[in-house]
Design an enzyme around this catalytic site. Structure first.
Site, PDB file in Angstrom:
ATOM      1  N   GLY A 135       0.808  -1.215   0.000  1.00  0.00           N
ATOM      2  CA  GLY A 135       0.000   0.000   0.000  1.00  0.00           C
ATOM      3  C   GLY A 135       0.842   1.266   0.000  1.00  0.00           C
ATOM      4  N   SER A 136       0.336   2.294   0.678  1.00  0.00           N
ATOM      5  CA  SER A 136       0.939   3.633   0.593  1.00  0.00           C
ATOM      6  C   SER A 136       2.360   3.725   1.127  1.00  0.00           C
ATOM      7  CB  SER A 136       0.053   4.643   1.332  1.00  0.00           C
ATOM      8  OG  SER A 136      -1.198   4.739   0.704  1.00  0.00           O
ATOM      9  N   VAL A 137       2.814   2.699   1.856  1.00  0.00           N
ATOM     10  CA  VAL A 137       4.224   2.666   2.275  1.00  0.00           C
ATOM     11  C   VAL A 137       5.136   2.800   1.051  1.00  0.00           C
ATOM     12  CG1 VAL A 137       5.966   0.999   3.059  1.00  0.00           C
ATOM     13  CG2 VAL A 137       3.978   1.463   4.475  1.00  0.00           C
ATOM     14  N   LYS A 139       4.791   4.642  -1.438  1.00  0.00           N
ATOM     15  CA  LYS A 139       4.949   6.036  -1.879  1.00  0.00           C
ATOM     16  C   LYS A 139       6.297   6.597  -1.416  1.00  0.00           C
ATOM     17  CE  LYS A 139      -0.003   6.800  -1.977  1.00  0.00           C
ATOM     18  NZ  LYS A 139      -1.182   7.178  -1.219  1.00  0.00           N
TER      19      LYS A 139
END
Length: 413
Positions: A135-137, A139
């Protein structure tokens, strides 16, 4: 004609505390998993086959794990699973200067004294033997890639007013600001649109090369035999590249994520993880420079900014200048993402002015702590990191410094 034969049997006084690291043996004391299998595979098994090492005391094998910190991580994971009614959890503490794995726990775990438990499928080592969309990790890695390429600067802005349409799919933001966002705002507001546009400005080929450089596209090698291979998209086209930029469409192990993050905050040096002791001098010789020290400095700034102003507020521990990034990834069932089942994570490091340790927590299918609150990573995975650092940092000899770190670390644009 009756005689007696003395046999030794392995006993683990720590029980399940470090079961996945230590591993277990079979009825003949031959290693099956973990460090037990590594030692037999490296040298002990050969000695025993030759008739040596059977009737003599052997020197203990030292590991890099700190048993006190290992207990803290496992204890906090157990509390979190109970508090958020989750089905599984992972916690890793990694030394960013040496690559030593100080602690690693994956729940549900097993007691090496009861070998049958290790065969139960839910007790696998998710930290190195399971691959997940983080997921957003992710980014974090996209932002570092864009900045390190020189094609995106910290002062640049990207238009996140409208969703992106690509190959019949729509990419939108969870809590959209519906305006132009600067690079730090894209990071702390966790904008999918802004992150995808940063990736497009950098290039798909650059994304593949950069993730490969961080070791996120190949199997990670550790002393443990349980190391899963990442799952990559069948076609690395524009849509795949855009979804990968914010952590979907690529599955990696939590350990790979922690190792890559260590390189982002330690000045840009990628160190292969080790469960055995390694000095800073040895690490210096083994390390590989994967991004510039300047990019690493900016990433430390963004990590800290996200804890002060963004989704990582609940991970902060006074005196320890914690920095980090949340990740909330929807799980896939029958080939489709389901919105009510999530795997949350928080990727962090401390102290951010001179990072010593990376701490990663992952919690699988957490429920809201109480009605009326969300179940996003900022509400569960981030507090888990805060609890671990609060208890473990003094054990690791990291002294708190009060009155510092209330503001992001200084940086020149």
């Amino acid at each position: 004609g009756v005689g007696f034969l003395s046999e030794s049997q392995r006993f683990y006084p720590g029980g399940p505390t470090a079961g996945h690291i230590v591993g277990s043996v079979n009825v003949d004391n031959a290693g099956l998993t973990g460090i037990e299998k590594y030692i037999d595979g490296e040298w002990l098994g050969d000695l025993q086959d030759l008739g040596f090492a059977s009737d003599r005391s052997m020197e203990p094998v030292q590991v890099a794990m700190d048993l006190r910190v290992q207990h803290v991580v496992r204890d906090e994971l157990m509390k979190a699973m109970d508090r958020y009614k989750a089905i599984a959890a992972v916690g890793i503490v990694l030394d960013v200067k040496t690559g030593e794995v100080v602690a690693m726990s994956s729940l549900p775990d097993y007691d090496p004294n009861d070998r049958a438990q290790a065969l139960e499928k839910d007790r696998l080592n998710r930290a190195t033997g399971g691959v997940f969309e983080m997921g957003s990790v992710f980014k974090t890695f996209t932002t570092a890639m864009a900045l390190d390429s020189g094609k995106v600067g910290i002062n640049d802005s990207f238009d996140a007013t409208r969703p992106i349409r690509a190959a019949g799919r729509t990419i939108s933001d969870f809590h959209g600001k519906n305006r132009i966002l600067s690079v730090p705002e894209i990071f702390i507001y966790s904008s999918n649109i802004g992150t995808a546009k940063m990736m497009l400005a950098t290039g798909i080929d650059k994304q593949q090369e950069f993730l490969g450089r961080l070791g996120l596209t190949t199997r990670l090698h550790t002393e443990l035999p349980e190391n899963a291979r990442p799952l990559l998209p069948p076609k690395w086209n524009e849509l795949a590249a855009m979804t990968i930029s914010f952590g979907h469409g690529i599955s990696v192990t939590p350990m790979q994520t922690a190792v890559a993050a260590a390189a982002l905050v330690n000045g840009g040096t990628l160190l292969q993880p080790t469960f055995l002791p390694r000095s800073q001098q040895e690490a210096k010789e083994l390390g590989k420079q994967v991004l510039s020290p300047e990019t690493s400095r900016i990433m430390r700034y963004l990590f800290r900014l996200n804890v002060l102003r963004g989704s990582g507020r609940r991970s902060d521990v006074p005196g320890y200048t914690v920095g980090g990034k949340t990740g909330t990834a929807e799980k896939i069932e029958n080939g489709r993402y389901v919105s009510d089942k999530r795997r949350n994570s928080f990727l962090s490091a401390f102290p951010m002015d001179d990072p010593r340790y990376v701490v990663l927590t992952v919690i699988d299918e957490p429920k809201p702590e109480r009605s009326g609150v969300g179940a996003t990573a900022g509400m569960n995975a981030a507090p888990m990191v805060g609890a671990i650092i609060r208890r473990a940092a003094p054990m690791l000899g990291v002294m708190p410094r009060f009155g510092e770190g209330e503001e992001p670390i200084e940086i020149s644009y």
